[in-house]
Write an enzyme that holds these catalytic residues in place. Structure first.
Site, mmCIF file in Angstrom:
data_model
loop_
_atom_site.group_PDB
_atom_site.id
_atom_site.type_symbol
_atom_site.label_atom_id
_atom_site.label_comp_id
_atom_site.label_asym_id
_atom_site.label_seq_id
_atom_site.Cartn_x
_atom_site.Cartn_y
_atom_site.Cartn_z
ATOM 1 N N ARG A 73 0.832 -1.209 0.000
ATOM 2 C CA ARG A 73 0.000 0.000 0.000
ATOM 3 C C ARG A 73 0.864 1.256 0.000
ATOM 4 O O ARG A 73 0.521 2.270 -0.627
ATOM 5 C CB ARG A 73 -0.934 -0.037 1.209
ATOM 6 C CG ARG A 73 -1.998 1.038 1.191
ATOM 7 C CD ARG A 73 -3.011 0.819 2.295
ATOM 8 N NE ARG A 73 -2.437 1.030 3.614
ATOM 9 C CZ ARG A 73 -3.056 0.745 4.758
ATOM 10 N NH1 ARG A 73 -4.269 0.209 4.747
ATOM 11 N NH2 ARG A 73 -2.470 0.977 5.914
ATOM 12 N N LYS A 175 -2.783 6.864 1.398
ATOM 13 C CA LYS A 175 -2.631 7.204 2.821
ATOM 14 C C LYS A 175 -1.738 8.437 2.897
ATOM 15 O O LYS A 175 -0.538 8.347 3.162
ATOM 16 C CB LYS A 175 -2.039 6.013 3.582
ATOM 17 C CG LYS A 175 -2.554 5.923 5.016
ATOM 18 C CD LYS A 175 -2.243 4.582 5.644
ATOM 19 C CE LYS A 175 -2.543 4.581 7.109
ATOM 20 N NZ LYS A 175 -3.993 4.603 7.426
ATOM 21 N N GLU A 209 -16.264 5.906 4.790
ATOM 22 C CA GLU A 209 -15.487 5.605 6.000
ATOM 23 C C GLU A 209 -15.395 6.869 6.842
ATOM 24 O O GLU A 209 -15.944 7.906 6.481
ATOM 25 C CB GLU A 209 -14.093 5.090 5.624
ATOM 26 C CG GLU A 209 -13.260 6.112 4.849
ATOM 27 C CD GLU A 209 -11.836 5.655 4.580
ATOM 28 O OE1 GLU A 209 -11.288 4.867 5.381
ATOM 29 O OE2 GLU A 209 -11.262 6.097 3.573
HETATM 30 C C1 PLP Z 1 -5.110 3.899 7.948
HETATM 31 C C2 PLP Z 1 -6.541 4.112 7.616
HETATM 32 C C3 PLP Z 1 -7.518 3.117 7.737
HETATM 33 C C4 PLP Z 1 -7.233 1.794 8.388
HETATM 34 O O1 PLP Z 1 -6.268 1.055 7.712
HETATM 35 P P1 PLP Z 1 -5.514 -0.117 8.474
HETATM 36 O O2 PLP Z 1 -4.632 -0.681 7.423
HETATM 37 O O3 PLP Z 1 -6.559 -1.053 8.924
HETATM 38 O O4 PLP Z 1 -4.771 0.501 9.603
HETATM 39 C C5 PLP Z 1 -8.802 3.376 7.302
HETATM 40 N N1 PLP Z 1 -9.133 4.572 6.780
HETATM 41 C C6 PLP Z 1 -8.228 5.554 6.667
HETATM 42 C C7 PLP Z 1 -8.657 6.839 6.072
HETATM 43 C C8 PLP Z 1 -6.921 5.361 7.077
HETATM 44 O O5 PLP Z 1 -6.045 6.355 6.997
#
Ligand code: PLP
Length: 332
Positions: A73, A175, A209
């Site tokens: 990722r 991210k 989300e």
């Molecule tokens: C990091 C993150 C997540 C969760 O990802 P994980 O890999 O489970 O830690 C979900 N949504 C957003 C916007 C994030 O930044």
């Protein structure tokens, strides 16, 4: 106790991209980078990061959880931001090296070592608003963390927002720092106005989300969550929980959920809603706030299925259940 992520190990792993190639990685003091004030990242947000954890088992060994997924990722985020292409093997080795160096400092469960790989565009070039940084830096910081729920966990209050969005949809699966900045003002407003803990962004009436966690709904034996698309972050915890749910005989449905369906299901006893992410793992949602009204989810309290799924995931991470999916990498 110190706030999550505010304590750092004194050193980090570092590599730079210069003259079209990555330098060898080294371990340096965690406060040792220097940046030109005109660095690309400081003006045009050429930055992405990862969050993963290392766990200590009862026999003293240290294991990183699903490192391959986070590295993948990280590479994808870098690519989508036009940052220099990562060397996945090098990044993997950097994570292993710095965790090995601080293996003694990895806390016992329910604590862990939070690992924060970060990639930033370093070229001093304020004229490059529409051009990529030709140089960059990757570093891997470590932050020992305690029990996220020390002092008690309680079910969250989520504001359902059908007009705003967390970030620009084409940035959703990256991210990247700017996305959190984008969600901050509406989230602060939701806190002030509705005592909401988070906003569940539901543009056009469909759930996506929250600011930093994925959303899952449980109805009886079924677990429902939005199917992957490019508009939201593909959480490793989300994917792990779905796999565990399947292992436990639950039906996994990855599809769109409308706010209308969410509210209909919330009213039924036995419904549970939860947020997933590396930091807090899995947290129950007790209340939705919609059109100024509080709507309880099921009992309004922490749910038994959320507890069961969280426990099953923790058991694998903590070495108390067999790692049947090969999610752990032993470091020390
Ligand atoms: C990091 C993150 C997540 C969760 O990802 P994980 O890999 O489970 O830690 C979900 N949504 C957003 C916007 C994030 O930044």
């Amino acid at each position: 106790m110190a706030a999550f992520g505010s304590v750092f190990m004194p050193e980090m792993a570092l590599a730079s991209f210069e003259n079209n190639q990555w330098t060898d990685a080294s371990i340096v003091s965690a406060d040792s980078i220097s940046l030109h004030p005109g660095a690309h990242v400081l003006h045009y947000s050429s930055t992405c990061f990862e969050g993963l954890k290392a766990f200590r088992h009862e026999d003293g060994s240290v294991h990183v959880f699903r490192m391959d997924q986070n590295v993948k990722r990280f590479a994808q985020s870098s690519k989508l931001l036009a940052l220099p292409e990562l060397d996945n093997e090098q990044v993997t080795q950097m994570i292993k090296d710095i965790v090995a160096k601080y293996a003694q400092d990895v806390p016992l469960p329910p604590g862990s070592m939070y690992i924060r790989p970060t990639h930033i565009g370093t070229e001093a070039a304020v004229g490059k608003a529409a051009a990529p940084s030709l140089t960059s830096m990757v570093y891997v910081l470590l932050s020992p963390v305690g029990d996220y729920f020390a002092g008690g966990s309680k079910a969250l209050r989520l504001l359902l927002d059908e007009t705003g969005q967390r970030c620009a949809p084409h940035m959703g699966m990256i991210k990247s720092g700017g996305n959190y900045a984008s969600a901050l003002a509406p989230t602060l407003e939701a806190k002030q106005q509705y005592q909401a803990d988070q906003i569940l962004f539901c543009p056009n009436g469909y759930i996506t989300e929250t600011g930093a966690a994925n959303f899952l709904l449980v109805d009886g034996n079924e677990i429902i969550t939005k199917a992957l698309d490019s508009t939201f972050l593909h959480g490793v915890t989300r994917s792990s929980i779905l796999t565990i749910a399947e292992d436990l005989g639950m039906t996994v449905s990855e599809r769109e959920i409308s706010v209308e369906e969410l509210l209909e299901r919330a009213a039924k006893p036995g419904t549970e809603a939860m947020l997933s992410g590396t930091a807090a793992v899995l947290t129950s949602v007790g209340t939705f706030i919609h059109n100024g009204e509080d709507i309880k989810v099921g009992s309004g309290e922490e749910g038994p299925i959320a507890n069961k799924l969280r426990q099953a995931l923790n058991d694998i991470q903590w070495g108390k259940a067999p790692d049947t999916h090969n999610w752990l990498t032993k470091i020390a």
